[in-house]
Motif scaffolding. Structure first.
Motif, PDB file in Angstrom:
ATOM      1  N   VAL A  31       0.942  -1.226   0.029  1.00 19.61           N
ATOM      2  CA  VAL A  31       0.090  -0.061   0.024  1.00 19.61           C
ATOM      3  C   VAL A  31       0.969   1.324   0.141  1.00 19.61           C
ATOM      4  CG1 VAL A  31      -1.634   1.237   1.197  1.00 19.61           C
ATOM      5  CG2 VAL A  31      -1.918  -1.185   1.048  1.00 19.61           C
ATOM      6  N   ILE A  32       0.650   2.271  -0.789  1.00 24.59           N
ATOM      7  CA  ILE A  32       1.253   3.301  -1.028  1.00 24.59           C
ATOM      8  C   ILE A  32       0.396   4.670  -0.643  1.00 24.59           C
ATOM      9  CG2 ILE A  32       2.431   4.950  -2.599  1.00 24.59           C
ATOM     10  CD1 ILE A  32       3.138   2.479  -4.352  1.00 24.59           C
ATOM     11  N   ASP A  33       1.065   5.369   0.416  1.00 30.12           N
ATOM     12  CA  ASP A  33       0.597   6.752   0.569  1.00 30.12           C
ATOM     13  C   ASP A  33       0.674   7.531  -0.376  1.00 30.12           C
ATOM     14  OD1 ASP A  33      -0.563   5.677   3.077  1.00 30.12           O
ATOM     15  OD2 ASP A  33       1.022   6.688   4.189  1.00 30.12           O
ATOM     16  N   VAL A  34      -0.319   8.096  -0.984  1.00 26.32           N
ATOM     17  CA  VAL A  34       0.157   8.798  -2.286  1.00 26.32           C
ATOM     18  C   VAL A  34       0.371  10.042  -2.338  1.00 26.32           C
ATOM     19  CG1 VAL A  34      -1.217   9.368  -4.556  1.00 26.32           C
ATOM     20  CG2 VAL A  34      -1.434   7.176  -3.714  1.00 26.32           C
ATOM     21  N   LYS A  35       1.506  10.680  -2.786  1.00 25.22           N
ATOM     22  CA  LYS A  35       1.820  11.939  -2.927  1.00 25.22           C
ATOM     23  C   LYS A  35       1.316  12.607  -4.101  1.00 25.22           C
ATOM     24  CE  LYS A  35       4.153  15.882  -2.140  1.00 25.22           C
ATOM     25  NZ  LYS A  35       3.801  16.797  -1.335  1.00 25.22           N
ATOM     26  N   ALA A  36       1.318  12.102  -5.238  1.00 23.33           N
ATOM     27  CA  ALA A  36       0.660  12.612  -6.511  1.00 23.33           C
ATOM     28  C   ALA A  36       0.371  11.330  -7.502  1.00 23.33           C
ATOM     29  CB  ALA A  36       2.133  13.452  -6.962  1.00 23.33           C
ATOM     30  N   SER A  58      -9.063  -1.523  -9.343  1.00 27.87           N
ATOM     31  CA  SER A  58      -9.810  -0.364  -8.826  1.00 27.87           C
ATOM     32  C   SER A  58     -10.922   0.219  -9.908  1.00 27.87           C
ATOM     33  CB  SER A  58      -9.149   0.622  -8.015  1.00 27.87           C
ATOM     34  OG  SER A  58      -9.688   1.565  -7.476  1.00 27.87           O
ATOM     35  N   ASP A  59     -11.912   0.655  -9.501  1.00 29.21           N
ATOM     36  CA  ASP A  59     -12.921   1.672 -10.114  1.00 29.21           C
ATOM     37  C   ASP A  59     -12.438   2.933  -9.814  1.00 29.21           C
ATOM     38  OD1 ASP A  59     -14.482  -0.517 -11.132  1.00 29.21           O
ATOM     39  OD2 ASP A  59     -15.723  -0.178  -9.235  1.00 29.21           O
ATOM     40  N   ILE A  60     -11.464   3.292  -9.312  1.00 32.48           N
ATOM     41  CA  ILE A  60     -10.810   4.631  -9.267  1.00 32.48           C
ATOM     42  C   ILE A  60      -9.908   4.878 -10.318  1.00 32.48           C
ATOM     43  CG2 ILE A  60      -9.624   6.358  -7.673  1.00 32.48           C
ATOM     44  CD1 ILE A  60     -10.511   4.608  -5.286  1.00 32.48           C
ATOM     45  N   PRO A  61      -9.970   6.060 -10.853  1.00 32.36           N
ATOM     46  CA  PRO A  61      -9.174   6.154 -11.902  1.00 32.36           C
ATOM     47  C   PRO A  61      -7.650   6.682 -11.526  1.00 32.36           C
ATOM     48  CG  PRO A  61     -10.490   8.028 -11.764  1.00 32.36           C
ATOM     49  CD  PRO A  61     -11.032   7.113 -10.817  1.00 32.36           C
ATOM     50  N   GLY A  62      -6.727   6.445 -12.379  1.00 31.27           N
ATOM     51  CA  GLY A  62      -5.188   6.995 -11.967  1.00 31.27           C
ATOM     52  C   GLY A  62      -4.616   5.638 -12.560  1.00 31.27           C
ATOM     53  N   LEU A  63      -3.425   5.788 -13.402  1.00 33.57           N
ATOM     54  CA  LEU A  63      -2.576   4.751 -14.071  1.00 33.57           C
ATOM     55  C   LEU A  63      -1.280   4.938 -13.186  1.00 33.57           C
ATOM     56  CD1 LEU A  63      -3.878   4.363 -17.519  1.00 33.57           C
ATOM     57  CD2 LEU A  63      -4.750   3.143 -15.536  1.00 33.57           C
ATOM     58  N   GLU A  64      -0.920   5.754 -12.397  1.00 37.95           N
ATOM     59  CA  GLU A  64       0.359   5.840 -12.155  1.00 37.95           C
ATOM     60  C   GLU A  64       0.468   6.621 -10.621  1.00 37.95           C
ATOM     61  OE1 GLU A  64       2.755   7.952 -15.061  1.00 37.95           O
ATOM     62  OE2 GLU A  64       0.888   8.786 -15.788  1.00 37.95           O
ATOM     63  N   CYS A  65       1.255   6.615  -9.919  1.00 38.19           N
ATOM     64  CA  CYS A  65       1.407   7.364  -8.572  1.00 38.19           C
ATOM     65  C   CYS A  65       2.816   7.254  -8.143  1.00 38.19           C
ATOM     66  CB  CYS A  65       0.523   6.844  -7.568  1.00 38.19           C
ATOM     67  SG  CYS A  65       1.138   5.500  -6.876  1.00 38.19           S
ATOM     68  N   SER A  66       3.207   8.160  -7.290  1.00 35.65           N
ATOM     69  CA  SER A  66       4.314   8.320  -6.393  1.00 35.65           C
ATOM     70  C   SER A  66       3.775   8.429  -5.189  1.00 35.65           C
ATOM     71  CB  SER A  66       5.188   9.378  -6.760  1.00 35.65           C
ATOM     72  OG  SER A  66       4.768  10.649  -6.590  1.00 35.65           O
ATOM     73  N   GLY A  67       4.746   8.036  -4.110  1.00 36.97           N
ATOM     74  CA  GLY A  67       4.457   8.287  -2.706  1.00 36.97           C
ATOM     75  C   GLY A  67       5.356   7.609  -1.748  1.00 36.97           C
ATOM     76  N   MET A  68       4.819   7.107  -0.521  1.00 34.05           N
ATOM     77  CA  MET A  68       5.543   6.427   0.524  1.00 34.05           C
ATOM     78  C   MET A  68       4.579   5.109   0.773  1.00 34.05           C
ATOM     79  SD  MET A  68       6.977   7.617   4.172  1.00 34.05           S
ATOM     80  CE  MET A  68       5.410   7.480   4.854  1.00 34.05           C
ATOM     81  N   ILE A  69       5.600   3.939   0.850  1.00 36.49           N
ATOM     82  CA  ILE A  69       4.918   2.644   1.221  1.00 36.49           C
ATOM     83  C   ILE A  69       4.554   2.925   2.875  1.00 36.49           C
ATOM     84  CG2 ILE A  69       5.324   0.148   1.482  1.00 36.49           C
ATOM     85  CD1 ILE A  69       7.034   0.074  -1.038  1.00 36.49           C
ATOM     86  N   SER A  70       3.433   2.282   3.146  1.00 36.43           N
ATOM     87  CA  SER A  70       2.972   2.368   4.423  1.00 36.43           C
ATOM     88  C   SER A  70       2.546   1.060   4.919  1.00 36.43           C
ATOM     89  CB  SER A  70       1.724   3.421   4.488  1.00 36.43           C
ATOM     90  OG  SER A  70       0.832   2.813   3.631  1.00 36.43           O
ATOM     91  N   GLU A  71       2.345   0.009   4.031  1.00 38.22           N
ATOM     92  CA  GLU A  71       1.966  -1.319   4.548  1.00 38.22           C
ATOM     93  C   GLU A  71       2.492  -2.243   3.447  1.00 38.22           C
ATOM     94  OE1 GLU A  71      -2.147  -2.461   6.304  1.00 38.22           O
ATOM     95  OE2 GLU A  71      -2.299  -0.406   5.145  1.00 38.22           O
ATOM     96  N   ILE A  72       2.936  -3.508   3.787  1.00 39.27           N
ATOM     97  CA  ILE A  72       3.294  -4.603   3.036  1.00 39.27           C
ATOM     98  C   ILE A  72       2.483  -5.927   3.250  1.00 39.27           C
ATOM     99  CG2 ILE A  72       5.267  -6.013   2.522  1.00 39.27           C
ATOM    100  CD1 ILE A  72       7.082  -3.458   2.533  1.00 39.27           C
ATOM    101  N   GLY A  73       1.958  -6.536   2.024  1.00 34.87           N
ATOM    102  CA  GLY A  73       1.464  -7.838   2.361  1.00 34.87           C
ATOM    103  C   GLY A  73       2.481  -9.019   2.257  1.00 34.87           C
ATOM    104  N   PRO A  74       2.124 -10.124   2.498  1.00 38.69           N
ATOM    105  CA  PRO A  74       2.866 -11.282   2.546  1.00 38.69           C
ATOM    106  C   PRO A  74       3.675 -11.472   1.157  1.00 38.69           C
ATOM    107  CG  PRO A  74       0.834 -12.114   2.899  1.00 38.69           C
ATOM    108  CD  PRO A  74       0.674 -10.643   2.967  1.00 38.69           C
TER     109      PRO A  74
END
Length: 320
Positions: A31-36, A58-74
């Motif tokens: 999971v990325i906390d999105v900056k932009a 996801s139904d939410i638009p947006g095909l790219e992002c930058s930010g900080m990782i806040s959670e990691i799955g197995p």
């Protein structure tokens, strides 16, 4: 969290900034906390009801992002909470947080601000996969880029020049052609005033085309012997007539590819290629991200209007 949702198909005003459930990382996801995030033409088509997200995305638009990782799955490899990253998405970028397979996550290139990094994943992966992986552009060959002032075009020009290619462009105004030349393009055509097929006849070893059917005949005319046409957009329609005799006479080829619907494993291969081959050029200053505007993420409608106006050069970002 808050995100931009599409209330119904329509114009920019159907985009609304609302509360939605937080994403949780599945196995192999972060999971990325999105900056932009950044606005792409595919987002406009999705908003209009013409380009639904792939199954499971996801139904939410947006095909790219930058930010900080806040959670990691197995099962995630190579990333940790707190890492500054950018990512290629199948959807979900217009939000405060997004879950994404780790294979589609990339470190931010050294020296690039975190918000500006959101301008890179979609264009870098598109250009690298199509121009270099599929069409195999080589040093000394000629690349023709349609829409040279677009986000994809501005990066394609710089990346091809960095690899020693001659670059031709088309753009919709004299000013846009000048900006393309400033970025390193060798020759340009204002397609509103001049026929690129005549000027570039038999010269292009590789063509990166965002138009599709409308340009098919002219693209074949512009191809050199052994040329490779790669179609990545259909702004000019989906059905066109192909002169196979002319194509065979040039021993040329035509391919078409999208990025959003590819399997995670394929996207991972592309992302690793980008990190290995494109990021060092950005960090060295040989390629500079081109950002036209930064718009608050809560006002995605305004960013869509900017893109639809056709006046932009480079990328339009949505920032938090």
């Amino acid at each position: 969290m808050r995100a931009t949702v599409i209330s119904e198909p329509g114009g920019p005003d159907v985009l609304a900034w609302e509360e939605v459930p937080d994403p949780r990382p599945a196995a192999g996801q972060v999971v990325i906390d999105v900056k932009a995030s950044a606005v792409n033409r595919a987002d406009l088509l999705q908003r209009q009801g013409f380009y639904p997200p792939p199954k499971g995305a996801s139904d939410i638009p947006g095909l790219e992002c930058s930010g900080m990782i806040s959670e990691i799955g197995p099962g995630v490899e190579g990333f940790a909470v707190g890492d500054h990253v950018c990512a290629l998405l199948a959807g979900g970028g217009y939000a405060e947080r997004v879950a994404v397979p780790w294979q589609q996550v990339m470190p931010v290139p050294e020296g690039v601000p975190l918000d500006v990094a959101a301008s890179l994943p979609e264009v870098a992966c598109t250009v690298w996969s199509n121009v270099f992986m599929t069409a195999r552009l080589r040093k000394g060959e000629t690349l023709l880029v349609h829409g040279g002032a677009s986000g994809i075009g501005t990066l394609a020009i710089q990346l091809a020049k960095a690899y020693g290619s001659h670059v031709l462009v088309t753009a919709g105004s004299d000013e846009k052609v000048r900006r393309c030349l400033d970025l390193g393009a060798d020759e340009g055509v204002n397609y509103r005033e001049e026929d690129f097929a005549e000027k570039f006849k038999n010269r292009a070893d590789v063509i990166l085309d965002i138009i599709g059917a409308k340009y098919l005949r002219k693209n074949v005319a512009a191809l050199a012997t052994g040329g490779r046409l790669v179609v990545i957009g259909m702004q000019g329609g989906t059905v066109g007539e192909l002169d196979l005799g002319r194509l065979m006479g040039k021993r040329a080829s035509v391919s078409a590819a999208g990025l959003r619907v590819r399997p995670v494993e394929e996207k991972g291969v592309i992302c690793r290629g980008v990190v290995q081959n494109v990021w060092p050029l950005i960090s060295a200053g040989a390629i500079k991200p081109v950002v036209y505007a930064e718009v608050p993420m809560s006002d995605a409608a305004q960013a869509h209007r900017m893109l639809e106006s056709g006046e932009h050069i480079g990328k339009i970002l949505l920032v938090r």
